[in-house]
Motif scaffolding. Structure first.
Motif, PDB file in Angstrom:
ATOM      1  N   ARG A  86       0.819  -1.209   0.000  1.00  0.00           N
ATOM      2  CA  ARG A  86       0.000   0.000   0.000  1.00  0.00           C
ATOM      3  C   ARG A  86       0.853   1.259   0.000  1.00  0.00           C
ATOM      4  O   ARG A  86       0.627   2.176  -0.788  1.00  0.00           O
ATOM      5  CB  ARG A  86      -0.940   0.002   1.209  1.00  0.00           C
ATOM      6  N   LEU A  87       1.863   1.317   0.856  1.00  0.00           N
ATOM      7  CA  LEU A  87       2.706   2.507   0.932  1.00  0.00           C
ATOM      8  C   LEU A  87       3.489   2.701  -0.366  1.00  0.00           C
ATOM      9  O   LEU A  87       3.674   3.833  -0.824  1.00  0.00           O
ATOM     10  CB  LEU A  87       3.665   2.412   2.117  1.00  0.00           C
ATOM     11  N   LEU A  88       3.929   1.608  -0.960  1.00  0.00           N
ATOM     12  CA  LEU A  88       4.687   1.703  -2.209  1.00  0.00           C
ATOM     13  C   LEU A  88       3.793   2.208  -3.336  1.00  0.00           C
ATOM     14  O   LEU A  88       4.214   3.048  -4.132  1.00  0.00           O
ATOM     15  CB  LEU A  88       5.274   0.341  -2.556  1.00  0.00           C
ATOM     16  N   ARG A  89       2.553   1.704  -3.397  1.00  0.00           N
ATOM     17  CA  ARG A  89       1.635   2.179  -4.427  1.00  0.00           C
ATOM     18  C   ARG A  89       1.293   3.642  -4.218  1.00  0.00           C
ATOM     19  O   ARG A  89       1.184   4.418  -5.179  1.00  0.00           O
ATOM     20  CB  ARG A  89       0.358   1.330  -4.429  1.00  0.00           C
ATOM     21  N   THR A  90       1.111   4.059  -2.963  1.00  0.00           N
ATOM     22  CA  THR A  90       0.800   5.456  -2.676  1.00  0.00           C
ATOM     23  C   THR A  90       1.958   6.356  -3.088  1.00  0.00           C
ATOM     24  O   THR A  90       1.762   7.417  -3.693  1.00  0.00           O
ATOM     25  CB  THR A  90       0.511   5.643  -1.176  1.00  0.00           C
ATOM     26  N   ALA A  91       3.179   5.941  -2.759  1.00  0.00           N
ATOM     27  CA  ALA A  91       4.361   6.712  -3.151  1.00  0.00           C
ATOM     28  C   ALA A  91       4.480   6.783  -4.671  1.00  0.00           C
ATOM     29  O   ALA A  91       4.843   7.823  -5.236  1.00  0.00           O
ATOM     30  CB  ALA A  91       5.612   6.089  -2.549  1.00  0.00           C
ATOM     31  N   HIS A  92       4.163   5.684  -5.334  1.00  0.00           N
ATOM     32  CA  HIS A  92       4.191   5.642  -6.801  1.00  0.00           C
ATOM     33  C   HIS A  92       3.211   6.653  -7.384  1.00  0.00           C
ATOM     34  O   HIS A  92       3.555   7.425  -8.288  1.00  0.00           O
ATOM     35  CB  HIS A  92       3.853   4.221  -7.251  1.00  0.00           C
ATOM     36  N   MET A  93       1.995   6.691  -6.860  1.00  0.00           N
ATOM     37  CA  MET A  93       0.986   7.614  -7.375  1.00  0.00           C
ATOM     38  C   MET A  93       1.346   9.063  -7.080  1.00  0.00           C
ATOM     39  O   MET A  93       1.152   9.952  -7.917  1.00  0.00           O
ATOM     40  CB  MET A  93      -0.385   7.283  -6.772  1.00  0.00           C
ATOM     41  N   ALA A  94       1.873   9.309  -5.893  1.00  0.00           N
ATOM     42  CA  ALA A  94       2.280  10.676  -5.537  1.00  0.00           C
ATOM     43  C   ALA A  94       3.421  11.138  -6.454  1.00  0.00           C
ATOM     44  O   ALA A  94       3.430  12.283  -6.926  1.00  0.00           O
ATOM     45  CB  ALA A  94       2.703  10.732  -4.077  1.00  0.00           C
ATOM     46  N   ALA A  95       4.377  10.243  -6.705  1.00  0.00           N
ATOM     47  CA  ALA A  95       5.483  10.588  -7.592  1.00  0.00           C
ATOM     48  C   ALA A  95       4.988  10.811  -9.020  1.00  0.00           C
ATOM     49  O   ALA A  95       5.488  11.697  -9.733  1.00  0.00           O
ATOM     50  CB  ALA A  95       6.531   9.471  -7.568  1.00  0.00           C
ATOM     51  N   THR A  96       3.996  10.033  -9.448  1.00  0.00           N
ATOM     52  CA  THR A  96       3.426  10.201 -10.782  1.00  0.00           C
ATOM     53  C   THR A  96       2.749  11.558 -10.910  1.00  0.00           C
ATOM     54  O   THR A  96       2.896  12.257 -11.925  1.00  0.00           O
ATOM     55  CB  THR A  96       2.413   9.078 -11.075  1.00  0.00           C
ATOM     56  N   LEU A  97       2.000  11.948  -9.883  1.00  0.00           N
ATOM     57  CA  LEU A  97       1.363  13.269  -9.883  1.00  0.00           C
ATOM     58  C   LEU A  97       2.406  14.377  -9.950  1.00  0.00           C
ATOM     59  O   LEU A  97       2.262  15.345 -10.711  1.00  0.00           O
ATOM     60  CB  LEU A  97       0.500  13.435  -8.630  1.00  0.00           C
ATOM     61  N   LEU A  98       3.449  14.248  -9.164  1.00  0.00           N
ATOM     62  CA  LEU A  98       4.499  15.263  -9.146  1.00  0.00           C
ATOM     63  C   LEU A  98       5.188  15.350 -10.506  1.00  0.00           C
ATOM     64  O   LEU A  98       5.421  16.449 -11.034  1.00  0.00           O
ATOM     65  CB  LEU A  98       5.517  14.941  -8.052  1.00  0.00           C
ATOM     66  N   TYR A  99       5.506  14.198 -11.085  1.00  0.00           N
ATOM     67  CA  TYR A  99       6.164  14.181 -12.391  1.00  0.00           C
ATOM     68  C   TYR A  99       5.255  14.794 -13.458  1.00  0.00           C
ATOM     69  O   TYR A  99       5.704  15.569 -14.315  1.00  0.00           O
ATOM     70  CB  TYR A  99       6.522  12.743 -12.756  1.00  0.00           C
ATOM     71  N   GLY A 100       3.973  14.466 -13.392  1.00  0.00           N
ATOM     72  CA  GLY A 100       3.026  15.024 -14.352  1.00  0.00           C
ATOM     73  C   GLY A 100       2.926  16.539 -14.257  1.00  0.00           C
ATOM     74  O   GLY A 100       2.860  17.239 -15.277  1.00  0.00           O
ATOM     75  N   THR A 101       2.933  17.066 -13.046  1.00  0.00           N
ATOM     76  CA  THR A 101       2.850  18.519 -12.884  1.00  0.00           C
ATOM     77  C   THR A 101       4.125  19.202 -13.396  1.00  0.00           C
ATOM     78  O   THR A 101       4.058  20.291 -13.978  1.00  0.00           O
ATOM     79  CB  THR A 101       2.613  18.897 -11.412  1.00  0.00           C
ATOM     80  N   VAL A 102       5.266  18.565 -13.188  1.00  0.00           N
ATOM     81  CA  VAL A 102       6.525  19.132 -13.710  1.00  0.00           C
ATOM     82  C   VAL A 102       6.491  19.174 -15.233  1.00  0.00           C
ATOM     83  O   VAL A 102       6.868  20.177 -15.860  1.00  0.00           O
ATOM     84  CB  VAL A 102       7.731  18.313 -13.213  1.00  0.00           C
ATOM     85  N   LEU A 103       6.015  18.101 -15.855  1.00  0.00           N
ATOM     86  CA  LEU A 103       5.925  18.069 -17.318  1.00  0.00           C
ATOM     87  C   LEU A 103       4.930  19.098 -17.830  1.00  0.00           C
ATOM     88  O   LEU A 103       5.156  19.742 -18.860  1.00  0.00           O
ATOM     89  CB  LEU A 103       5.512  16.671 -17.790  1.00  0.00           C
ATOM     90  N   ALA A 104       3.811  19.265 -17.115  1.00  0.00           N
ATOM     91  CA  ALA A 104       2.800  20.233 -17.537  1.00  0.00           C
ATOM     92  C   ALA A 104       3.335  21.656 -17.460  1.00  0.00           C
ATOM     93  O   ALA A 104       2.882  22.537 -18.202  1.00  0.00           O
ATOM     94  CB  ALA A 104       1.552  20.092 -16.672  1.00  0.00           C
TER      95      ALA A 104
END
Length: 209
Positions: A86-104
């Motif tokens: 659960r913690l790994l998936r949450t960290a994965h999703m949070a990192a994905t959101l952060l990466y997406g905002t940087v790209l945007a």
């Protein structure tokens, strides 16, 4: 190799995270090159030349591409893992959101306005949130379903007869729209909650059979 690296390496490779990250980066670079371009919406309601910035449309591409990393080919093993996922998936999703905002935000470096960049960041948060919710409801192999189901009607029917965006078509609202920012924030938060509280769906085992 550290213990963290021993876990993160296989986890990222099994979900094709590097490939999705590179594809999204390529899309972001193209969006930055054409930062000043606009996308004309179909004239289904006899609109008067209504268009939206390309930077506000590209986030749905980021969401669909990055959503492919939500699929786990090892759902059975993850259910019986010695360490909670659960913690790994949450960290994965949070990192994905952060990466997406940087790209945007990348078009900002190519001269895009702060307002346009803000709208792009808002949209990537909202569409990625939709992707996470879609993965939770329909299985990670269909994480793209809700983003595209929202994006299509938005482009076709998102502008009213008065030539202004409909309330529900939040992604084509201007950067100053408080309601659009609220909707995107709620979708992003809902996606993170869905990712952190959900476990691999039983139906995912047959997604790529």
């Amino acid at each position: 190799m550290t213990a963290v690296g021993a876990v993160l390496g296989p986890y990222c490779r099994s979900r094709n995270v590097p490939r999705a990250a590179l594809v999204s980066l390529g899309v972001a670079v193209v969006a930055a090159v054409y930062a000043g371009s606009r996308v004309s919406l179909p004239d289904l309601r006899h609109l008067v030349d209504y268009s939206v910035p390309l930077a506000a449309v590209v986030p749905v591409v980021h969401a669909v591409v990055l959503a492919t990393t939500l699929y786990s080919p090892m759902a059975d093993l993850e259910e019986t893992a010695a360490r909670p996922m659960r913690l790994l998936r949450t960290a994965h999703m949070a990192a994905t959101l952060l990466y997406g905002t940087v790209l945007a935000a990348l078009p900002l470096l190519a001269g895009a306005s702060a307002g346009m960049t803000g709208a792009a960041v808002r949209n990537v948060v909202g569409y990625l949130g939709l992707a996470m919710v879609s993965a939770r409801l329909f299985g990670s192999g269909l994480a793209w379903l809700l983003p595209l189901a929202m994006f299509g009607p938005t482009l076709l029917l998102g502008v009213g007869w008065d030539n202004t965006p409909e309330t529900w078509a939040w992604s084509i609202h201007g950067p100053a729209s408080g309601s659009a920012a609220l909707i995107a924030a709620v979708l992003g938060a809902a996606g993170l909650v869905a990712a952190s509280t959900g476990s691999p769906r039983r139906g995912e085992r047959a997604e790529r059979a």
